[in-house]
Design a protein around this motif. Sequence first.
Motif, PDB file in Angstrom:
ATOM      1  N   VAL A 146     -10.935   1.105  -8.975  1.00 34.97           N
ATOM      2  CA  VAL A 146      -9.569   1.451  -9.379  1.00 34.97           C
ATOM      3  C   VAL A 146      -9.476   1.421 -10.900  1.00 34.97           C
ATOM      4  CG1 VAL A 146      -7.128   0.860  -9.169  1.00 34.97           C
ATOM      5  CG2 VAL A 146      -8.673   0.508  -7.230  1.00 34.97           C
ATOM      6  N   VAL A 154      -4.332  -0.049 -11.960  1.00 40.26           N
ATOM      7  CA  VAL A 154      -4.088  -1.458 -11.631  1.00 40.26           C
ATOM      8  C   VAL A 154      -2.815  -1.950 -12.314  1.00 40.26           C
ATOM      9  CG1 VAL A 154      -4.970  -3.807 -11.876  1.00 40.26           C
ATOM     10  CG2 VAL A 154      -6.524  -1.961 -11.237  1.00 40.26           C
ATOM     11  N   HIS A 192      -8.315   6.497  -2.925  1.00 43.79           N
ATOM     12  CA  HIS A 192      -9.452   5.668  -3.334  1.00 43.79           C
ATOM     13  C   HIS A 192     -10.695   6.470  -3.686  1.00 43.79           C
ATOM     14  CE1 HIS A 192     -12.315   5.432   0.170  1.00 43.79           C
ATOM     15  NE2 HIS A 192     -11.277   5.921   0.813  1.00 43.79           N
ATOM     16  N   PRO A 225      -6.070   3.137  -5.331  1.00 43.29           N
ATOM     17  CA  PRO A 225      -6.281   2.057  -4.364  1.00 43.29           C
ATOM     18  C   PRO A 225      -6.619   2.572  -2.970  1.00 43.29           C
ATOM     19  CG  PRO A 225      -3.945   2.450  -4.658  1.00 43.29           C
ATOM     20  CD  PRO A 225      -4.647   3.352  -5.644  1.00 43.29           C
ATOM     21  N   LYS A 226      -7.271   1.726  -2.196  1.00 39.72           N
ATOM     22  CA  LYS A 226      -7.481   2.015  -0.779  1.00 39.72           C
ATOM     23  C   LYS A 226      -6.174   1.781  -0.033  1.00 39.72           C
ATOM     24  CE  LYS A 226     -12.269   0.443  -1.119  1.00 39.72           C
ATOM     25  NZ  LYS A 226     -12.166   0.155  -2.579  1.00 39.72           N
ATOM     26  N   GLN A 242       1.090   0.699  -3.750  1.00 37.15           N
ATOM     27  CA  GLN A 242      -0.019   1.599  -3.454  1.00 37.15           C
ATOM     28  C   GLN A 242       0.341   3.047  -3.802  1.00 37.15           C
ATOM     29  OE1 GLN A 242      -0.461   0.153   0.688  1.00 37.15           O
ATOM     30  NE2 GLN A 242      -2.635  -0.057   0.193  1.00 37.15           N
ATOM     31  N   GLY A 258       0.233   3.506  -7.406  1.00 39.56           N
ATOM     32  CA  GLY A 258      -1.169   3.580  -7.808  1.00 39.56           C
ATOM     33  C   GLY A 258      -1.752   4.955  -7.566  1.00 39.56           C
TER      34      GLY A 258
END
Length: 532
Positions: A15, A20, A205, A210-211, A248, A251
């Motif tokens: 990431v 982040v 991701h 992010p996942k 998320q 992100g």
Amino acid sequence: MNRPLYLDHAATTPVDARVVAAMVDCLGADGAFGNPASVTHGYGREAAERVEAARAEVAALIGCERREIVWTSGATEADNLALSGAARAAPRGKRHIVTLATEHKAVLDTCRQLARGGWEITCLAPAADGVLDLDQLAAALRDDTLLVSVMAVNNETGVTQDLEAIGRLTRSRGVLFHIDAAQAAGRIALDVARFEADLMSLSAHKAYGPKGVGALYVRRWPRARVEPLLHGGGQEHGLRAGTLATHQIVGMGEACRLAREALERDAAHLRALRERLWAGLRELGGVQLNGHATRAAGGILNVSVDGLGAESLLLALPGLALSAGSACTSVADEPSHVLRAMGLDAARLRSALRFSPGRHTTVEDIDRALEAVRRAVARLRALAGGRRPAPGAAPAAGAFGYGPVVLERFAAAARAGDFEPGTPGVARGQADDPAGTETLTVQLRVDARGMIAQARFRAHGSPALIAAGDFTAESVSGRTVEEARGLTHRHIAEALRLPPSRLPAAVLAGQALIAALDDAVARLLPRPVGAA
């Protein structure tokens, strides 16, 4: 800690620090932590604003309207929603879907599930280079075809398809066009209008996000009809129920912004790294490219090394983080369905490696990787060719489910190599697996009394086979021919603590030993008095 060089960005990416920071700002009490659906107060409205700003960034990456983006938990869910959702909303008489045999399991397994419900699925095989024949696709379309699903960038080979031509064809035939673009963001330019796409799946991701978050583009005009798979809240215009994970989503939005702004630079960088990597690997000789030479996105290179197994190569490269295929296939411990669909034989399937450098990979990293591969290939070719190899670096503990006994013997291979030509009293035995992908040869130096003075082996195959050859050679040295017959494949498997899936290596070692012992009796030992 000296960590391996990471060359597996097609599996996942780290990431980005800016991503982040954006996510952290949505987690704490001082940040945008509210529920985006709670519009009655400022906390919820602030979170909703962040979600919509992220939605706009995803839309900008692929050239669509913000309201055409539906949040999901990842590309797998997006693929499921696209195919199963479209199937649920299909008009009467539309019960046929066309896809490629090289698609991700998220598409193929969804198609299999639909087939159980009565849908007809046509799964087209690509050419040997992984490219879809457009005439073949056109011939597969029928009056009852609802949808065509094709990947933008193949996750194992990097092969790209002619999305514009496919889009023109499907639009002219009134067929929905779904694109799995999970691997495409940051590697190629995405434009849903130019591709005439109706549905497009995206993942965070794979693009330094992010996942656990992804998105599905659903065309509004002409409308692509999709019914939800989840119910319970009416979020995302009723297409995907559940509280939105603000951090998320934010992100993913930031990752898409960065991918869009750096696309030209990143794509050129990845292409240059791929070309340098392929040029260096080709110099080794006996290395074959799996995929198209030019119709491929930068950042993914799949090759097979003649005569060597991918598992052994990966263990011989502890300083590199690579894969033998997609992360999903690696978990299943089976040969790549992508490469199999391209027509690769068993040996080439078992020797396939995927290199996938990323945004922060340098030219120096590629050169370092090439030098490591050169050493590993030379060592394994020596093992297979009967030459005494130099000891290898110790693989990471637990790699491929192996215990320390196998890993230590694989790294040392102390008893590998042929006896010198002309050495007297040498018996030989060889065993091959049915697929022809693994071979073990055991050599015994036997004196006139039937004593095995020394034993050696050569192996082409898995780390388990190399360890089994080494253990067998050690165990029979100093025994008589008859005593050596007491060493069975069960003893070998137990001593090496082989996982169940690697037991065939012990069987081959036992077979090679018996063949060598029989050869010793037939050629080297005196026959008993009165024997025929």
